[in-house]
Design an enzyme around this catalytic site. Structure first.
Site, PDB file in Angstrom:
ATOM      1  N   ASP A 251       0.869  -1.356  -0.017  1.00 19.80           N
ATOM      2  CA  ASP A 251      -0.074  -0.210   0.213  1.00 19.80           C
ATOM      3  C   ASP A 251       0.955   1.024  -0.166  1.00 19.80           C
ATOM      4  OD1 ASP A 251      -2.513   1.629   0.441  1.00 19.80           O
ATOM      5  OD2 ASP A 251      -1.593   1.897   2.596  1.00 19.80           O
TER       6      ASP A 251
ATOM      7  N   ASP B 184      -0.210   4.923   1.091  1.00 17.16           N
ATOM      8  CA  ASP B 184      -0.567   5.934   2.029  1.00 17.16           C
ATOM      9  C   ASP B 184      -0.578   5.285   3.389  1.00 17.16           C
ATOM     10  OD1 ASP B 184      -0.602   8.288   0.133  1.00 17.16           O
ATOM     11  OD2 ASP B 184      -2.585   7.479  -0.463  1.00 17.16           O
TER      12      ASP B 184
HETATM   13 MG   LIG Z   1      -3.077   3.131   3.500  1.00 18.67          MG
END
Ligand SMILES: [Mg+2]
Ligand SMILES: [Zn+2]
Length: 186
Positions: free
Chosen positions: A19, A21
């Site tokens: 992922d 962020d």
């Molecule tokens: Mg995230």
């Protein structure tokens, strides 16, 4: 549930699906400025160690800020180009960045935890998704990895720690701890 991260895997399947962020970079809530990219604590060290262990690094990220009109595709490209440069400069180059530009109501098949982008990445980059290690900071990332049949790791930053009822195979505080677990497996 201590999973198959401890098993050996073929070189082509040494893939970490990350992922963006809250996992690699600090979650700025609809980040729209490349200059605001900042690594999460210990992310640089962890990612470099993963690269040194021979893992390919792939980013799969939901970017509904596009659908919401908060920033353009061109701006997202700038952000991803800068992040790719930052990672390259620390010795952790990315094999690919895949993003979903849709919102939750669009019913697309590419927004995590749906597997559209995982299928695309596995085809384009030539790996078995069930052999990947999926790392993210939200339950939806864990669910995404679970659907792929992958090993899952939750990065329990302050946000995810409060929200998660995690069923991840591993819970870590940062990507350096994730690298610790992966190093035990090799
Ligand atoms: Mg995230
Ligand atoms: Zn989508």
């Amino acid at each position: 549930m201590r999973a198959r991260v401890l098993a050996s895997r073929q070189a082509k399947d040494k893939v970490v699906v990350l992922d963006r962020d809250g996992t690699i970079v600090v979650d700025r809530h609809y980040l729209s400025d490349p200059a605001a990219l900042e690594f999460e604590p210990e992310a640089e060290l962890g990612l470099r160690r993963m690269a040194d262990m021979g893992f390919r690094l792939v980013v799969i990220t939901n970017q509904s800020g596009i659908a919401r009109g908060f920033f353009s595709l061109a701006r997202l490209d700038e952000i991803h180009n800068r992040m790719a440069q930052m990672l390259e400069s620390i010795g952790a180059p990315l094999a690919g960045i895949y993003f979903c530009p849709h919102g939750p109501e669009d019913a697309c098949d590419c927004r995590k935890p749906n597997l559209g982008l995982m299928r695309q990445a596995s085809q384009e980059l030539g790996f078995d998704m069930s052999e990947a290690i999926v790392i993210g900071d939200k339950d939806s990332d864990v669910e995404f990895g679970r659907r792929a049949g992958a090993v899952t790791m939750l990065v329990a930053n302050p946000v995810s720690r409060s929200l998660s009822g995690s069923s991840a195979d591993y819970v870590v505080e940062n990507l350096n701890q994730a690298a610790d677990i992966m190093s035990r497996s090799d």
